[in-house]
Every structure is written in structure tokens, then in C-alpha cells.
Design an enzyme around this catalytic site. Sequence first.
Site, PDB file in Angstrom:
ATOM      1  N   LEU A  39      22.611  18.858  23.732  1.00 14.15           N
ATOM      2  CA  LEU A  39      21.578  18.451  22.778  1.00 14.15           C
ATOM      3  C   LEU A  39      21.529  16.937  22.583  1.00 14.15           C
ATOM      4  O   LEU A  39      22.563  16.295  22.439  1.00 14.15           O
ATOM      5  CB  LEU A  39      21.855  19.137  21.435  1.00 14.15           C
ATOM      6  CG  LEU A  39      20.964  18.747  20.252  1.00 14.15           C
ATOM      7  CD1 LEU A  39      20.630  19.982  19.404  1.00 14.15           C
ATOM      8  CD2 LEU A  39      21.633  17.707  19.359  1.00 14.15           C
ATOM      9  N   ASN A  41      19.749  14.128  19.902  1.00 15.95           N
ATOM     10  CA  ASN A  41      18.854  13.911  18.761  1.00 15.95           C
ATOM     11  C   ASN A  41      18.641  12.421  18.537  1.00 15.95           C
ATOM     12  O   ASN A  41      18.091  11.791  19.476  1.00 15.95           O
ATOM     13  CB  ASN A  41      19.206  14.745  17.518  1.00 15.95           C
ATOM     14  CG  ASN A  41      20.584  14.580  16.955  1.00 15.95           C
ATOM     15  OD1 ASN A  41      21.572  14.775  17.638  1.00 15.95           O
ATOM     16  ND2 ASN A  41      20.680  14.262  15.691  1.00 15.95           N
ATOM     17  N   ASP A  42      18.985  11.841  17.432  1.00 14.61           N
ATOM     18  CA  ASP A  42      18.525  10.488  17.100  1.00 14.61           C
ATOM     19  C   ASP A  42      18.852   9.419  18.140  1.00 14.61           C
ATOM     20  O   ASP A  42      19.975   9.374  18.643  1.00 14.61           O
ATOM     21  CB  ASP A  42      19.195  10.014  15.800  1.00 14.61           C
ATOM     22  CG  ASP A  42      19.189  11.052  14.708  1.00 14.61           C
ATOM     23  OD1 ASP A  42      18.469  12.050  14.828  1.00 14.61           O
ATOM     24  OD2 ASP A  42      19.930  10.854  13.724  1.00 14.61           O
ATOM     25  N   GLU A 219      16.998  10.024   5.729  1.00 21.27           N
ATOM     26  CA  GLU A 219      17.843   9.815   6.898  1.00 21.27           C
ATOM     27  C   GLU A 219      17.302   8.629   7.708  1.00 21.27           C
ATOM     28  O   GLU A 219      16.118   8.302   7.657  1.00 21.27           O
ATOM     29  CB  GLU A 219      17.882  11.074   7.769  1.00 21.27           C
ATOM     30  CG  GLU A 219      18.582  12.237   7.056  1.00 21.27           C
ATOM     31  CD  GLU A 219      18.845  13.442   7.954  1.00 21.27           C
ATOM     32  OE1 GLU A 219      19.930  14.013   7.852  1.00 21.27           O
ATOM     33  OE2 GLU A 219      17.961  13.805   8.750  1.00 21.27           O
TER      34      GLU A 219
HETATM   35  C1  FRU Z   1      19.114  12.893  11.681  1.00 17.28           C
HETATM   36  C2  FRU Z   1      20.590  13.165  11.469  1.00 17.28           C
HETATM   37  C3  FRU Z   1      21.291  11.962  10.857  1.00 17.28           C
HETATM   38  C4  FRU Z   1      22.724  12.162  11.290  1.00 17.28           C
HETATM   39  C5  FRU Z   1      22.528  12.723  12.668  1.00 17.28           C
HETATM   40  C6  FRU Z   1      23.573  13.704  13.104  1.00 17.28           C
HETATM   41  O1  FRU Z   1      18.574  13.703  12.664  1.00 17.28           O
HETATM   42  O2  FRU Z   1      20.795  14.306  10.673  1.00 17.28           O
HETATM   43  O3  FRU Z   1      21.146  11.863   9.460  1.00 17.28           O
HETATM   44  O4  FRU Z   1      23.431  10.977  11.319  1.00 17.28           O
HETATM   45  O5  FRU Z   1      21.269  13.352  12.687  1.00 17.28           O
HETATM   46  O6  FRU Z   1      23.391  14.037  14.434  1.00 17.28           O
END
Ligand code: FRU
Length: 490
Positions: A39, A41-42, A219
Site C-alpha cells: 500500500l 498513501n501520503d 491531517e
Molecule cells: C493521512 C494519514 C496521516 C498519517 C498517515 C499514516 O492519510 O492518516 O495522518 O501520518 O496517513 O499512514
Amino acid sequence: MKSEDQLIKKAEQAVRSKKEKVESDYYRLNYHIMPPAGLLNDPNGFIQFDGDYHLFYQFYPFDTSHGAKFWAHLKSKNLVDWQELPLALAPAQSYESHGCYSGSAVDNQGTLTLIYTGNVKDENNRRETYQCLAVSKDGINFDKLGPVIENQPVGYTRHFRDPKVWKKDDDWYLVIGTQNTEKKGRILLFSSEDLKDWQLLGEIADSKINGLNNIYMWECPDLFTLNGKEILIGSPQGIKAAGDLYNNIYQSGYFVGSLNYQTGEFDQQDFAELDRGFDFYAAQTTVDKKGRRILIAWMGVPDQPENYPERANGWVHTMTLPRVLELNQDHKLIQKPAAELKKLRKEEVSYHNLKLKNEKIELNSISGDSLELIVSFNDLNASSFGVELRASENNSQKTVITYNSKNEKLTFDKRKSGQGEAGTRSCALKNNGDLKLHFFIDTSSIELFVNDGEEVFSSRVYPDPASKKINFFAENGSVKIKEMRKWKLS
Ligand code: FRU
């Protein structure tokens, strides 16, 4: 062997074991950043360091769920060709046992410095958060210096994460997302002389946007100056849909305002969403040596696993393309695809001055699943008109972009796009007598830049591989396609 190295080895092994399955997936993208397996993400730590662009991202190599995150690492000379580097951070230490969560990067006199959140949960699921530093001289190997902020200031909960750091004059500043003890979202501003000792300056965003007061958490904030104004970016959680606005589970958007660095007060205007599509979150920016403010985001949203069918093949999510930001006179952010993306263009096909009247047409050589397409409409005398993308032979599958010139609304319709989330997203768009739609289509994504970046729609789509047609239509009247240009992208 260091515990970091052991974990990284395990991660690499997990990735290798899924390689074949992952790579057999038609929905792997051709020119977007995606995880080798597991996965993504950010985006994290976006920076130009020593000439190269570096991008890190939240990465869970073992599964397509949100486990204890690593920082994956890529670099590029041109924002287009990215080289994968060894994993930069692994959650090996006690202060980050449940993930090296999101953060940012700065160049501290030639030392690439990462500031990230160490996420910890104890046996009773109680959270702790540590804002940590890691440093690198070569831009590849990182040494952890450990926490510089331990847990949250008084009055806030341990939902306290995602530091974004920048330098102004001689001081460092940091914005971070949090929640107060009343469970209301806040963004806090800190300052430091040395990146280690941080003072809280104050709150620069609360739980309200545009008259709505439901935000329970912010976030991934970011703050920078553009045209003499401060732009505060953040991803609020808790806002309910209101008409065409805030339709995704969580949003990502910005305030334009003025920050008083002495008092820490931020005088802000309305909040605006950065993107009108289905899949956009946790945007992060950097400024490069050319002075461009470049934004990249996760082309996905949290907590909606069912939206992304590639999970069945051992991987999930992608980044958006990089966009260059400008602030226009109305204090609206304009987002343009980075000019370097032109490097991907192959085999241009163009058409000029085509009139469409109460009809739907297709055009020779205008089809595909990995392409860039620019369509400029004018003489808008149809009540609605637009483009169908990724359409099947019998037209039962398609993603439809329609401009309704009466109610001045642009709609991205994913109800017949194939697998994944179905629905529509719309935004208001003034009828100025012409309309420019600029698409980047990849095997499982569509990014649409409207009128040179006035609006952007970013969405994942999962049509059948054979659905590659593109159709143009006008209903109740006529429009002209003044110009159309299309390239294959590879
Ligand atoms: C946003 C988030 C952030 C955190 C990260 C964890 O998508 O929830 O707040 O640092 O992803 O993967």
C-alpha cells in the site's frame, strides 16, 4: 544486523514474493508513482535536494491495509522519470513501533533532514506520538536522531501528527495536524532555531470551514507563501457533503491568508477544495530551484478500501501527477501539470474546427488507455456537451465528462466506469464561451485539468481493458471543437 535493516529485508522479500501477481495486473499504471506491492498513501518529504527531486511516501509493504508504515523513497531529475531508492525509514524503534508516519524534508545546510511522526500504540491501544528527525548526507541512507517533540502540548489529544517544516529568515517553522481535548480539529504552528527545540506559537486553523463546524481532525497540513500570501493546505476530517462540495469521505483543500510570524496569527479566507475528483488526499508541496511551488497528492482517500479493486492483485494506490501552483487575482489556486510531463508525449494527432450538433462522434486515432488529450471547445450553443472516455464498443461502459452550459456545471460521471466506486462529482464553472479540457489518462486513472488549471478532477477508474474509445458529444444544439491534440504517453 540493525533492526532497521532486518525489517527492510523482510519488506523487500514481501515485495518480491508478490511481484509476479502485482505485475500481471492490467490496472498497473504507466506513468504514475505506485508501490511495487502493498500500500502507498501520503506523499512525504517532497524536496529538491542537491539538484534532484526526492519524494518519499507512506508505504506498507506486507499487505494492502494500513499497517506500520515505512517511508519509501524515489528520486528524479525531471519529475517524470523516477528512480526507486532503498526504503528510507522502517518502523524499528520504540518511538515509531506502529509506523513512521507522515512528515516532510528540509535541506539543513547540506544535510537532508526528515521530520516525521513516530506512531506508537501500546497493549491497550493507547496512542503515543513522537515527532522525530532522521538525517542523511548522501540523500539515500538515513540516521535516526529520535524524537524532538514527545507527545502533544496540553489541551490536545495524541492525534498529533504530520509535521511540515520550512525555513523563514533564520528560523524553522512547523505546522502539524491535531485534535483538541474537546475532539475538535486544529492545526498548530511551532518554531525552532535548530530543528530540535520547538516552541508552540499557536493555532492557525480550528474545526470550522465556511460556516461548518464539524472537523474533528486535521491531517497533513502544509504552509507556504505564493504571491505575497500565505497558503495553508490541510486535510480535514468530519465535514459532511454539502451539494457539490465535500463529497469524498475526507477532503484536501486550502485557505489563503496572511500569517503573522511574530504572533502566530493566521488571518484566513474561505476554505476551498483542491480537487473535484473522487481520489485526492494529503497533498504536499515543495518549492524547487526554479522557484516553482509544486504539489503532489495521494490519488486515493483513507477508509474506503472497497473503492480500489487492485487490492486483489497485491497492491493499492498511486500518486497524482505533479502540479505547479499559481495564485490568481481572485486568490484561487491554479494548478497546472508540470511542464516536464511533455516529455512523455509520443505520436501527436490533432484536429481543428469540428462542429458537433446534436450528435456523438468518434475520431480516427483518438482512443486509448495511456494518453494525454487536450480539447478546446468554443461556440457553446448546446445545452450540454462533453467527452466520453474509456468507452466500450457497445457504449455500456464509459466515464463521462459533461458541461452543462445552462446551469454552468461540469460533471465527472463514474456511474458506468467499471469496477470501483460509482457516482458523480461536479463543480460550478462559469460559462465564458469556451472550455478547455486537458486529460491525462492512465490505465486506471483520469486527471482532468479544466481551463488551464482553474479546476482539477483526479479519479481512479477501473474499466475493462478493452474499453478504450473516446467519444465527443453535443446535446440540444451545437458546439465547436476549436482544437484537439492527443498524444500517446509512455
Ligand atoms: C493521512 C494519514 C496521516 C498519517 C498517515 C499514516 O492519510 O492518516 O495522518 O501520518 O496517513 O499512514
